[in-house]
Design a protein around this motif. Structure first.
Motif, PDB file in Angstrom:
ATOM      1  N   UNK A   1      20.235  23.796  -2.744  1.00 45.52           N
ATOM      2  CA  UNK A   1      19.746  22.512  -3.241  1.00 45.52           C
ATOM      3  C   UNK A   1      20.354  22.228  -4.611  1.00 45.52           C
ATOM      4  N   UNK A   2      20.811  20.991  -4.811  1.00 47.77           N
ATOM      5  CA  UNK A   2      21.339  20.566  -6.099  1.00 47.77           C
ATOM      6  C   UNK A   2      20.432  19.476  -6.675  1.00 47.77           C
ATOM      7  N   UNK A  24      21.083  18.486  -0.477  1.00 46.64           N
ATOM      8  CA  UNK A  24      21.354  19.802   0.132  1.00 46.64           C
ATOM      9  C   UNK A  24      22.597  20.452  -0.481  1.00 46.64           C
ATOM     10  N   UNK A  25      22.701  21.764  -0.341  1.00 51.36           N
ATOM     11  CA  UNK A  25      23.855  22.487  -0.881  1.00 51.36           C
ATOM     12  C   UNK A  25      25.165  21.989  -0.271  1.00 51.36           C
ATOM     13  N   UNK A  26      25.133  21.647   1.005  1.00 53.29           N
ATOM     14  CA  UNK A  26      26.351  21.211   1.695  1.00 53.29           C
ATOM     15  C   UNK A  26      26.489  19.687   1.697  1.00 53.29           C
ATOM     16  N   UNK A  27      25.901  19.032   0.709  1.00 51.23           N
ATOM     17  CA  UNK A  27      25.874  17.571   0.649  1.00 51.23           C
ATOM     18  C   UNK A  27      27.277  16.975   0.689  1.00 51.23           C
ATOM     19  N   UNK A  28      27.456  15.963   1.528  1.00 51.17           N
ATOM     20  CA  UNK A  28      28.723  15.250   1.667  1.00 51.17           C
ATOM     21  C   UNK A  28      28.442  13.757   1.511  1.00 51.17           C
ATOM     22  N   UNK A  29      28.822  13.143   0.393  1.00 50.46           N
ATOM     23  CA  UNK A  29      28.473  11.739   0.152  1.00 50.46           C
ATOM     24  C   UNK A  29      29.097  10.763   1.140  1.00 50.46           C
ATOM     25  N   UNK A  30      30.022  11.231   1.960  1.00 54.20           N
ATOM     26  CA  UNK A  30      30.607  10.352   2.970  1.00 54.20           C
ATOM     27  C   UNK A  30      29.745  10.260   4.221  1.00 54.20           C
ATOM     28  N   UNK A  31      28.700  11.073   4.303  1.00 50.69           N
ATOM     29  CA  UNK A  31      27.803  11.079   5.454  1.00 50.69           C
ATOM     30  C   UNK A  31      26.525  10.300   5.136  1.00 50.69           C
ATOM     31  N   UNK A  32      25.728  10.065   6.174  1.00 57.44           N
ATOM     32  CA  UNK A  32      24.437   9.395   6.029  1.00 57.44           C
ATOM     33  C   UNK A  32      23.313  10.426   6.169  1.00 57.44           C
ATOM     34  N   UNK A  33      22.338  10.358   5.252  1.00 60.37           N
ATOM     35  CA  UNK A  33      21.229  11.302   5.225  1.00 60.37           C
ATOM     36  C   UNK A  33      19.886  10.580   5.290  1.00 60.37           C
ATOM     37  N   UNK A  34      18.898  11.196   5.918  1.00 63.92           N
ATOM     38  CA  UNK A  34      17.529  10.695   5.759  1.00 63.92           C
ATOM     39  C   UNK A  34      17.039  11.023   4.358  1.00 63.92           C
ATOM     40  N   UNK A  35      16.155  10.179   3.844  1.00 58.80           N
ATOM     41  CA  UNK A  35      15.691  10.347   2.462  1.00 58.80           C
ATOM     42  C   UNK A  35      14.177  10.469   2.413  1.00 58.80           C
ATOM     43  N   UNK A  55      10.040  19.098  -2.895  1.00 59.54           N
ATOM     44  CA  UNK A  55      11.365  18.490  -2.960  1.00 59.54           C
ATOM     45  C   UNK A  55      12.459  19.490  -2.645  1.00 59.54           C
ATOM     46  N   UNK A  56      12.357  20.669  -3.225  1.00 62.15           N
ATOM     47  CA  UNK A  56      13.357  21.714  -2.980  1.00 62.15           C
ATOM     48  C   UNK A  56      13.380  22.107  -1.512  1.00 62.15           C
ATOM     49  N   UNK A  60      16.579  21.565   0.877  1.00 59.32           N
ATOM     50  CA  UNK A  60      17.158  22.720   1.570  1.00 59.32           C
ATOM     51  C   UNK A  60      17.209  22.507   3.075  1.00 59.32           C
ATOM     52  N   UNK A  61      16.316  21.659   3.588  1.00 59.30           N
ATOM     53  CA  UNK A  61      16.270  21.380   5.029  1.00 59.30           C
ATOM     54  C   UNK A  61      17.201  20.235   5.430  1.00 59.30           C
ATOM     55  N   UNK A  62      17.904  19.652   4.464  1.00 60.68           N
ATOM     56  CA  UNK A  62      18.897  18.648   4.811  1.00 60.68           C
ATOM     57  C   UNK A  62      18.589  17.226   4.403  1.00 60.68           C
TER      58      UNK A  62
END
Length: 315
Positions: A1-2, A24-35, A55-56, A60-62
């Motif tokens: 987690x960042x 998430x640790x593997x966060x990719x800003x080019x993708x779409x995430x639930x918030x 929050x953490x 961590x769960x994406x």
């Protein structure tokens, strides 16, 4: 987690909202995430359970998580300080969503809200009218209006309102603001003065010791500006308006603040919900659900499948 500290405001706001953006640790800003919008308890701040625990775990769960300080509290703006205004608290959730939907990596159709204690009731209340929230979770949710009408006013809300009116007039004429401390100053003080009721004592242990003590978590309230809290009901019209999936997580070790009772009430009223769930933890208390690793872990075993079902982390 960042974690990244951010701030945002709306066109109708005169101040900034301070928040932590968790990814998430593997966060990719080019993708779409639930918030997830994470709402802190009454008297708390973003650095405590809303970000550091729930929050953490969610990041961590994406999920992308926004844990923010309420207006007039923590590092957010707004004067006077230490105002606890339920309407403002609920509006802050919408403002956090307004910010979230501007982020290119957030899927605006997959936003949920989670809150702890008073924050849980605020999250539920927001979901009644804020239909951008697609699922909502309250962790030991406390209906602050009910608590103010009962224990916090010593079961005499009319006398409390009269005192608030007198104090507000005095302050308007130049008197010093009356900021009430809501908890004993220390565990030792609580023991020495017989303040050992479960929720009061455990709140003191959380907020007044290194366990949870944080500069922004003031546990203070501006007395003269609390009138409207006494006429507020977090769960009003839930029978009609709570249509989203909802989950209340409560501990069966009951305390005076009423999270167990209020969790059962909102669950019972939410029969219009597309999926209502009540999670009761037999051996845990209100403040165990703030940060006890075992209690939080058990809660997350229900929370994560619920969110995955309705937001689809990978969908």
């Amino acid at each position: 987690m960042k974690s990244q500290k951010i701030s945002f405001k709306n066109h109708d706001m005169a101040w900034d909202i301070s928040a932590l953006l968790l990814t998430p640790d593997n966060f990719d800003p080019s993708k779409k995430y639930p918030a997830i919008i994470s709402v802190h308890p009454f008297g708390s701040c973003k650095e405590q359970t809303s970000s550091s625990i729930y929050g953490k775990a969610l990041a961590d769960a994406g999920y992308v998580v926004i844990a923010y300080d309420a207006s007039f509290q923590g590092e957010s703006g707004g004067l006077p300080r230490y105002v606890e205004d339920p309407a403002q608290r609920v509006e802050d959730i919408s403002r956090a969503i307004d910010y979230a939907v501007t982020l290119e990596y957030v899927d605006e159709n997959r936003i949920a809200a989670i809150g702890v204690c008073g924050g849980g009731a605020y999250a539920f209340n927001s979901a009644l009218t804020e239909k951008r929230i697609k699922a909502v979770i309250g962790i030991t949710p406390v209906n602050l209006g009910r608590l103010f009408r009962e224990a916090f006013s010593e079961f005499n809300p009319l006398a409390a309102l009269e005192a608030m009116a007198e104090q507000r007039s005095a302050e308007a004429k130049g008197a010093e603001l009356q900021v009430n401390e809501l908890l004993p100053p220390s565990i030792e003080f609580a023991k020495a003065n017989g303040l050992t009721e479960r929720d009061v004592f455990e709140a003191t242990d959380y907020y007044k010791t290194p366990r949870g003590q944080t500069e922004g978590g003031a546990t203070r309230m501006l007395f003269s500006h609390a009138q409207k809290t006494l006429s507020w009901d977090a769960f009003a019209f839930a029978e009609i308006l709570m249509t989203q999936p909802m989950m209340a997580v409560i501990g069966q070790k009951v305390g005076a603040f009423g999270g167990y009772r209020d969790g059962k009430e909102i669950y019972g009223k939410s029969f219009a919900s597309k999926d209502r769930q009540l999670v009761e933890l037999e051996n845990w208390s209100h403040y165990d659900l703030y940060d006890n690793p075992e209690a939080v872990g058990i809660a997350m075993q229900s929370i994560l499948p619920f969110l995955s079902k309705h937001l689809s982390v990978h969908g």
